[in-house]
Structure formats: C-alpha cells, structure tokens
Scaffold this motif. Sequence first.
Motif, PDB file in Angstrom:
ATOM      1  N   LYS A  62      42.892   7.711 -15.239  1.00 32.22           N
ATOM      2  CA  LYS A  62      43.477   8.701 -16.140  1.00 32.22           C
ATOM      3  C   LYS A  62      43.305  10.104 -15.572  1.00 32.22           C
ATOM      4  CE  LYS A  62      42.458   5.998 -20.305  1.00 32.22           C
ATOM      5  NZ  LYS A  62      41.731   5.988 -21.624  1.00 32.22           N
ATOM      6  N   LYS A  63      44.217  10.989 -15.929  1.00 35.63           N
ATOM      7  CA  LYS A  63      44.052  12.393 -15.558  1.00 35.63           C
ATOM      8  C   LYS A  63      42.846  12.964 -16.295  1.00 35.63           C
ATOM      9  CE  LYS A  63      48.803  13.786 -14.374  1.00 35.63           C
ATOM     10  NZ  LYS A  63      48.506  14.502 -13.102  1.00 35.63           N
ATOM     11  N   PRO A  65      40.238  16.443 -17.279  1.00 41.15           N
ATOM     12  CA  PRO A  65      40.110  17.901 -17.318  1.00 41.15           C
ATOM     13  C   PRO A  65      39.237  18.364 -16.170  1.00 41.15           C
ATOM     14  CG  PRO A  65      38.702  16.912 -18.968  1.00 41.15           C
ATOM     15  CD  PRO A  65      39.512  15.792 -18.379  1.00 41.15           C
ATOM     16  N   GLU A 125      46.250  22.897  -9.920  1.00 39.71           N
ATOM     17  CA  GLU A 125      47.552  22.418 -10.397  1.00 39.71           C
ATOM     18  C   GLU A 125      48.232  21.501  -9.385  1.00 39.71           C
ATOM     19  OE1 GLU A 125      49.143  25.741 -13.541  1.00 39.71           O
ATOM     20  OE2 GLU A 125      49.572  26.127 -11.419  1.00 39.71           O
ATOM     21  N   GLU A 129      45.250  14.029  -9.838  1.00 39.72           N
ATOM     22  CA  GLU A 129      44.280  13.385 -10.735  1.00 39.72           C
ATOM     23  C   GLU A 129      43.823  14.300 -11.872  1.00 39.72           C
ATOM     24  OE1 GLU A 129      43.638  11.713  -6.546  1.00 39.72           O
ATOM     25  OE2 GLU A 129      43.952  13.678  -7.473  1.00 39.72           O
ATOM     26  N   ILE A 130      44.192  15.565 -11.803  1.00 38.71           N
ATOM     27  CA  ILE A 130      43.698  16.560 -12.766  1.00 38.71           C
ATOM     28  C   ILE A 130      44.772  16.918 -13.789  1.00 38.71           C
ATOM     29  CG2 ILE A 130      43.093  19.023 -12.967  1.00 38.71           C
ATOM     30  CD1 ILE A 130      41.358  18.663 -10.501  1.00 38.71           C
ATOM     31  N   ASP A 131      44.350  17.025 -15.036  1.00 36.09           N
ATOM     32  CA  ASP A 131      45.212  17.531 -16.105  1.00 36.09           C
ATOM     33  C   ASP A 131      45.041  19.052 -16.128  1.00 36.09           C
ATOM     34  OD1 ASP A 131      46.500  18.324 -18.402  1.00 36.09           O
ATOM     35  OD2 ASP A 131      45.477  16.914 -19.730  1.00 36.09           O
ATOM     36  N   SER A 132      45.950  19.764 -15.495  1.00 33.34           N
ATOM     37  CA  SER A 132      45.795  21.207 -15.331  1.00 33.34           C
ATOM     38  C   SER A 132      46.063  21.993 -16.607  1.00 33.34           C
ATOM     39  CB  SER A 132      46.721  21.717 -14.211  1.00 33.34           C
ATOM     40  OG  SER A 132      48.071  21.419 -14.494  1.00 33.34           O
ATOM     41  N   SER A 133      46.378  21.289 -17.697  1.00 37.11           N
ATOM     42  CA  SER A 133      46.480  21.976 -18.990  1.00 37.11           C
ATOM     43  C   SER A 133      45.103  22.084 -19.642  1.00 37.11           C
ATOM     44  CB  SER A 133      47.431  21.223 -19.932  1.00 37.11           C
ATOM     45  OG  SER A 133      46.871  19.986 -20.340  1.00 37.11           O
ATOM     46  N   ARG A 134      44.083  21.516 -18.989  1.00 33.59           N
ATOM     47  CA  ARG A 134      42.711  21.534 -19.532  1.00 33.59           C
ATOM     48  C   ARG A 134      41.745  22.019 -18.448  1.00 33.59           C
ATOM     49  NH1 ARG A 134      41.234  15.894 -21.931  1.00 33.59           N
ATOM     50  NH2 ARG A 134      42.421  15.084 -20.155  1.00 33.59           N
TER      51      ARG A 134
END
Length: 292
Positions: A62-63, A65, A125, A129-134
């Motif tokens: 999962k992505k 934070p 961003e 693998e990263i959720d860049s909204s968090r």
Amino acid sequence: MQLLLNTLLALQRKIMRIKSTCLFIFFCFLVNQANAKDYEYIVKKVNYKNLVANLYLPVTDKKVPVVIAIGGSEGGISTGDSNGKMIAPHGIAVLGLAFFKEDGISKTLDHIPLEYTFNAIDYLETVPEIDSSRIGFVSGSRGSELSFLVASHDKRIKSLAVTTPSKVAWYGMTTASSAWTLNGKDVPALSLELDKDAPLLDRFIAALKNEENVKKAMFAFEKINGPILLISAEKDHIWPSTKMSNDIVNYLKEHHFKYSVVHHSYPTGHGFSQETAPEIRQSIIDHFLHTL
C-alpha cells in the motif's frame, strides 16, 4: 399491558445485540493490536538534485504517508536517520534529510535556502510507494525554524511535530544575517542581544523582548496546513522553548487556526532526559499515525 411487556422485551433484546456487537468490535480491536507487527523497511540513498537524504521505506503493498525528518544545530543527517529508524517500523516512510554540514550543501547553518527543502517535497512526489498527499515534518531546536518556514510556505506539508521550538527565525551561526533565504533574499530574523560572555539563554530572552523585531521575524503559523504537536523543555538552558511554545499556541488561537495544536512540556533541559525520551518518542509517532 402484555403489548407493553413485549415491546420492552424486544427493546432489551435489541440493546443486548448492540452491546454484543460493540463487544465483538472491541475484542477484534484488541486482537488486531496484539497481532500488530512492526513493518520491515528498506533504506534508499536519495539521488535527486543536491539533496543529502536517506529514504526509510516500509515494506508494504500500500502507499504510505511520509515524514521529513531533520535535526537542529548539530547538522548532518544523523538525526534524520534516527527518526527513520524510530518511525518507519510503524508504517510511515521517513525522509531523513540533512540541511547543512554534509558534502554538497552548506557547511554551516548560514543562508540555507528554503528551496532546498521544497525540492525534498518535490522528490517525495516522484516516489511511487509514497502517498504524497500525506506529508509530515518532524524537527527540533533550530530545525524548528526550517520546518515552520517550509510548512507556512508549502501547503503540501500536512502535519508537524516539533521539539524545543522557536517562534521566530534567527541569524546564522557564523554570519551576521539570517540563517534562511527565500528566492535569494534573507528571511527576516533576530540576532542575539547582550555580550557574548552572557549566558546563551539570557541573550535569547533579551532579543525576544524587542516586540517590533519579533513581529517581523515571527513565523506565519496560521498558514500551516495541518495539525501541530509542540514539545518543549521547561528548564531549557538554550532558549525559552516553553514560553515560545505557549506564545505559538496563543497566536494560533487568536488567528482561529482550524487544525489541532497540542503542547506538551517537560521539566527538563533542552535535550530532555532518558526518563522522558520514551514518552516523547511515542507522542511523535502517535501524532503522525493520527494526522497523516
């Protein structure tokens, strides 16, 4: 009478079902907590522009934070790495970032461009693998200046945890000008007052008495786009971190800040203590688990 009795019995059975369901959910929560395991993580050396950083990435499908982690006046990348080892096992990626005192960047805490950290956010961003909204930011001492400045200028930072913070920007360590720049210009900052032989705490306190200068150098906390955790030392021998933290809290109340602001203070010196360290570490981890 019989109709009323039947109604009451039916209501009682319904309440029992609700209680059973709640109890089941509660025990499931306990089981999940008991079975929860630390995430394994990998460490990647960052190769992006002139960043000096390591990415601590939890192993999951999962992505996740991410938290940018920096140190204070000690410089280098060691504090960022320590935060990576502390936070990544909880399923949150960490970008351990050096902002001075490493090859390829400033050797001293002087004229540090905010754009350097904006580039770090840009890099995050690009990581799939990263959720860049968090994206969060953890810092301490003089690093607090950088995190407050960046978070007040870049809405992509969604959560802050700061230890022994300052409410204003200060001069650099070796030059008589701001430690920070934006678009090539000095960020308004305070210089120390009194003679060099005076205790450091007294010099900071004297400088903070100049209300006009403080107003110019104070961070625009109201522009920060997320919750803030402040952790201060009541017997701080470097600068008055508890007083400044209280001032930040009051400032944000006056500006009707829409996010939560939590301040924990401890009866210790600037570096805290072995006794308080576990609680402080856990509060930082919990803050990001709940806000990202």
